[in-house]
Design a protein around this motif. Structure first.
Motif, PDB file in Angstrom:
ATOM      1  N   ARG A   1     -16.838  -6.860 -12.635  1.00 60.43           N
ATOM      2  CA  ARG A   1     -17.879  -7.032 -11.618  1.00 60.43           C
ATOM      3  C   ARG A   1     -18.447  -8.445 -11.714  1.00 60.43           C
ATOM      4  O   ARG A   1     -18.527  -9.018 -12.798  1.00 60.43           O
ATOM      5  CB  ARG A   1     -19.026  -6.033 -11.824  1.00 60.43           C
TER       6      ARG A   1
ATOM      7  N   ASN B   1       0.825  -1.214   0.000  1.00 67.42           N
ATOM      8  CA  ASN B   1       0.000   0.000   0.000  1.00 67.42           C
ATOM      9  C   ASN B   1       0.858   1.263   0.000  1.00 67.42           C
ATOM     10  O   ASN B   1       0.449   2.311   0.514  1.00 67.42           O
ATOM     11  CB  ASN B   1      -0.957  -0.024   1.189  1.00 67.42           C
TER      12      ASN B   1
ATOM     13  N   ARG C   1     -13.257  -2.312 -15.177  1.00 61.65           N
ATOM     14  CA  ARG C   1     -13.761  -2.765 -13.878  1.00 61.65           C
ATOM     15  C   ARG C   1     -14.449  -4.115 -14.059  1.00 61.65           C
ATOM     16  O   ARG C   1     -15.414  -4.220 -14.807  1.00 61.65           O
ATOM     17  CB  ARG C   1     -14.764  -1.762 -13.306  1.00 61.65           C
TER      18      ARG C   1
ATOM     19  N   ALA D   1      -7.357  -2.851   3.915  1.00 58.08           N
ATOM     20  CA  ALA D   1      -7.196  -3.688   5.114  1.00 58.08           C
ATOM     21  C   ALA D   1      -5.713  -3.984   5.359  1.00 58.08           C
ATOM     22  O   ALA D   1      -5.365  -4.549   6.398  1.00 58.08           O
ATOM     23  CB  ALA D   1      -7.971  -4.991   4.944  1.00 58.08           C
ATOM     24  N   GLY D   2      -4.866  -3.617   4.415  1.00 61.55           N
ATOM     25  CA  GLY D   2      -3.437  -3.927   4.505  1.00 61.55           C
ATOM     26  C   GLY D   2      -2.677  -2.904   5.346  1.00 61.55           C
ATOM     27  O   GLY D   2      -2.079  -1.959   4.822  1.00 61.55           O
TER      28      GLY D   2
ATOM     29  N   HIS E   1     -10.243   4.855  -1.308  1.00 61.03           N
ATOM     30  CA  HIS E   1     -10.027   3.402  -1.343  1.00 61.03           C
ATOM     31  C   HIS E   1     -10.000   2.865   0.077  1.00 61.03           C
ATOM     32  O   HIS E   1      -9.177   3.307   0.878  1.00 61.03           O
ATOM     33  CB  HIS E   1      -8.672   3.072  -1.988  1.00 61.03           C
ATOM     34  N   PRO E   2     -10.868   1.907   0.389  1.00 58.30           N
ATOM     35  CA  PRO E   2     -10.730   1.245   1.693  1.00 58.30           C
ATOM     36  C   PRO E   2      -9.566   0.262   1.623  1.00 58.30           C
ATOM     37  O   PRO E   2      -9.391  -0.417   0.607  1.00 58.30           O
ATOM     38  CB  PRO E   2     -12.060   0.493   1.856  1.00 58.30           C
TER      39      PRO E   2
HETATM   40  C1  LIG Z   1     -12.296  -4.555   2.930  1.00 57.23           C
HETATM   41  C2  LIG Z   1     -11.383  -4.138   1.805  1.00 57.23           C
HETATM   42  C3  LIG Z   1     -10.016  -4.127   1.995  1.00 57.23           C
HETATM   43  C4  LIG Z   1      -9.161  -3.715   0.968  1.00 57.23           C
HETATM   44  N1  LIG Z   1      -7.805  -3.647   1.197  1.00 57.23           N
HETATM   45  C5  LIG Z   1      -6.992  -3.194   0.223  1.00 57.23           C
HETATM   46  C6  LIG Z   1      -5.593  -3.026   0.454  1.00 57.23           C
HETATM   47  O1  LIG Z   1      -5.066  -3.273   1.546  1.00 57.23           O
HETATM   48  N2  LIG Z   1      -4.845  -2.557  -0.586  1.00 57.23           N
HETATM   49  C7  LIG Z   1      -5.379  -2.266  -1.802  1.00 57.23           C
HETATM   50  O2  LIG Z   1      -4.645  -1.828  -2.707  1.00 57.23           O
HETATM   51  N3  LIG Z   1      -6.698  -2.404  -2.043  1.00 57.23           N
HETATM   52  C8  LIG Z   1      -7.502  -2.850  -1.058  1.00 57.23           C
HETATM   53  N4  LIG Z   1      -8.847  -2.967  -1.289  1.00 57.23           N
HETATM   54  C9  LIG Z   1      -9.384  -2.724  -2.597  1.00 57.23           C
HETATM   55  C10 LIG Z   1      -9.407  -1.281  -2.969  1.00 57.23           C
HETATM   56  O3  LIG Z   1     -10.036  -0.402  -2.116  1.00 57.23           O
HETATM   57  C11 LIG Z   1      -9.995  -1.256  -4.364  1.00 57.23           C
HETATM   58  O4  LIG Z   1      -9.431  -0.207  -5.044  1.00 57.23           O
HETATM   59  C12 LIG Z   1     -11.459  -1.111  -4.487  1.00 57.23           C
HETATM   60  O5  LIG Z   1     -12.154  -2.023  -3.686  1.00 57.23           O
HETATM   61  C13 LIG Z   1     -11.789  -1.329  -5.957  1.00 57.23           C
HETATM   62  O6  LIG Z   1     -12.892  -0.642  -6.247  1.00 57.23           O
HETATM   63  P1  LIG Z   1     -13.195  -0.318  -7.755  1.00 57.23           P
HETATM   64  O7  LIG Z   1     -13.165  -1.612  -8.494  1.00 57.23           O
HETATM   65  O8  LIG Z   1     -14.542   0.306  -7.670  1.00 57.23           O
HETATM   66  O9  LIG Z   1     -12.130   0.634  -8.186  1.00 57.23           O
HETATM   67  C14 LIG Z   1      -9.700  -3.361  -0.285  1.00 57.23           C
HETATM   68  C15 LIG Z   1     -11.089  -3.368  -0.486  1.00 57.23           C
HETATM   69  C16 LIG Z   1     -11.930  -3.743   0.547  1.00 57.23           C
HETATM   70  C17 LIG Z   1     -13.407  -3.733   0.307  1.00 57.23           C
END
Ligand SMILES: Cc1cc2nc3c(=O)[nH]c(=O)nc-3n(C[C@H](O)[C@H](O)[C@H](O)COP(=O)(O)O)c2cc1C
Length: 133
Positions: free
Chosen positions: A112, A10, A110, A64-65, A61-62
């Motif tokens: 889905r 990250n 994207r 978890a890392g 962007h959420p």
């Molecule tokens: C719970 C959760 C944890 C995530 N953790 C990470 C992370 O640690 N690093 C990362 O690059 N993306 C992480 N993501 C994914 C990014 O936020 C990602 O860009 C996003 O979910 C993609 O959305 P999009 O397809 O609408 O762009 C996480 C997503 C979720 C829902």
């Protein structure tokens, strides 16, 4: 200081002007039998937060890392509470520092899940469960 808790993958979040910790605890929400609603409520709040941020021209962007113990220490969050995600908040901008993998996902299509894998009519279908569950 919070940025030191980020997982190496990250690295991109270090450039963001703000990281927002989304915190909860099962005891903070309604509980009905086995159902703890606090994580659901936090998820709803997180989605509302993201929609409003995008409406205001931000990107979110959420993640978890991150090292949760370190993040809690930096922010003064109690051991028994959980930072479910950090929200990385910023403005769309220069992507030249991104790795090849991240550039590809940033600019790519994207993907889905198809509707039938997340929705069924009248009866639960086992294909709604995540693969292997
Ligand atoms: C719970 C959760 C944890 C995530 N953790 C990470 C992370 O640690 N690093 C990362 O690059 N993306 C992480 N993501 C994914 C990014 O936020 C990602 O860009 C996003 O979910 C993609 O959305 P999009 O397809 O609408 O762009 C996480 C997503 C979720 C829902």
């Amino acid at each position: 200081k919070l940025k030191e808790a980020l997982a190496p993958g990250n690295y991109w979040a270090k450039k963001a002007p703000a990281l927002v910790a989304m915190v909860t605890n099962n005891s903070w929400g309604m509980t009905l039998g086995e159902r703890h609603y606090a994580p659901f409520e936090l998820g709803m709040a997180a989605m509302a937060y993201q929609l409003q941020a995008v409406q205001e021209g931000l990107y979110v962007h959420p993640i978890a890392g991150f090292n949760a113990d370190l993040a809690k220490e930096v922010l003064g969050i109690a051991d028994e509470d959980s930072i479910m995600v950090l929200m990385v908040v910023g403005y769309p901008g220069d992507s030249s520092h991104l790795s090849e993998k991240h550039l590809e996902s940033e600019n790519g299509k994207r993907d889905r899940l198809p509707l039938e894998s997340v929705h069924a009519f009248n009866h639960f279908d086992k294909q709604l469960k995540p693969k292997g569950k």
